[in-house]
Design an enzyme around this catalytic site. Sequence first.
Site, PDB file in Angstrom:
ATOM      1  N   GLU A 252       1.194  30.184  17.683  1.00 46.65           N
ATOM      2  CA  GLU A 252       0.155  29.158  17.695  1.00 46.65           C
ATOM      3  C   GLU A 252       0.176  28.341  18.980  1.00 46.65           C
ATOM      4  O   GLU A 252      -0.878  28.021  19.542  1.00 46.65           O
ATOM      5  CB  GLU A 252       0.301  28.249  16.473  1.00 46.65           C
ATOM      6  CG  GLU A 252      -0.029  28.958  15.161  1.00 46.65           C
ATOM      7  CD  GLU A 252       0.110  28.046  13.959  1.00 46.65           C
ATOM      8  OE1 GLU A 252       0.451  26.852  14.146  1.00 46.65           O
ATOM      9  OE2 GLU A 252      -0.111  28.513  12.832  1.00 46.65           O
TER      10      GLU A 252
ATOM     11  N   HIS B  32      -6.799  25.799  10.588  1.00 46.40           N
ATOM     12  CA  HIS B  32      -6.047  25.621   9.345  1.00 46.40           C
ATOM     13  C   HIS B  32      -6.962  25.465   8.127  1.00 46.40           C
ATOM     14  O   HIS B  32      -6.467  25.263   7.012  1.00 46.40           O
ATOM     15  CB  HIS B  32      -5.129  24.403   9.456  1.00 46.40           C
ATOM     16  CG  HIS B  32      -3.964  24.610  10.373  1.00 46.40           C
ATOM     17  ND1 HIS B  32      -4.075  24.555  11.740  1.00 46.40           N
ATOM     18  CD2 HIS B  32      -2.660  24.884  10.119  1.00 46.40           C
ATOM     19  CE1 HIS B  32      -2.896  24.769  12.294  1.00 46.40           C
ATOM     20  NE2 HIS B  32      -2.024  24.973  11.340  1.00 46.40           N
TER      21      HIS B  32
END
Length: 250
Positions: free
Chosen positions: A90, A123
């Site tokens: 990420e 997310h």
Amino acid sequence: MLIFSPLYTWYFISDKTKVPIRYWLGLKWDGIFMSAASSLFLTCILFVGPICLIFCKNIQLKNIISIENIKSKLTELIWLRNYVVAPISEEFTFRACIIPLLLQSFQPMTTIFICPIFFGAAHFNQWIERMRAGVPCLDAFIMSVFQFMYTTIFGAYSALLFISTGNVIGPIMAHKFCNHMGFPDFREMFQFQEPKRSCLLVLSLVGLILWCILVKYTTDPHIYSNQMDWTEMNQCNTINSSNNFEKNIL
């Protein structure tokens, strides 16, 4: 994505000749130790209250760092995903690969606030996963919005670390630590009797104040041998773009 993202970044970076691509991506040895240590230290300061909460719960440190515990964690795929794969993949994608692209059009401070929006939005898939787990749609949406908010705030902090240190290791270390600590559980702090409850809340506030003070000094690029002048590169890319535009018109 770890393979595709840097290729995409390299292709769309205007200034390919003056600065090697690995410097754009924060892959360098210069200042790597200081980047990792200062990022971890600064993040620990922010989490002083939650760290003290762990010790108030009578969780012994020797059990956390024991060899048996470490071995058991290394065999758990969920643990590896949360504390190894996710922080590296990420941060490399959302910081190392996206920030250089944004810096071609925006100033560093503007980039710090734009970049985390992509990270927070990524997310939102948790909304669907929560609904599949049986959580009502509205409750799952509210939880996902809350998660979007604090992941976006962390993304801005991580972007600041990347731009100031010029190294991707800093955001990775901060990400690992935050994944381990989770969002501070203030409700659990309120469950303690006095004076522990007041001490934990005061320490949380002191940690936040110290973080606000220290972040100015620990994000000085010179500490990390960071020679990447993002503002100057932004101006150069703007000038180059203008010159190319004028040539096309002529």
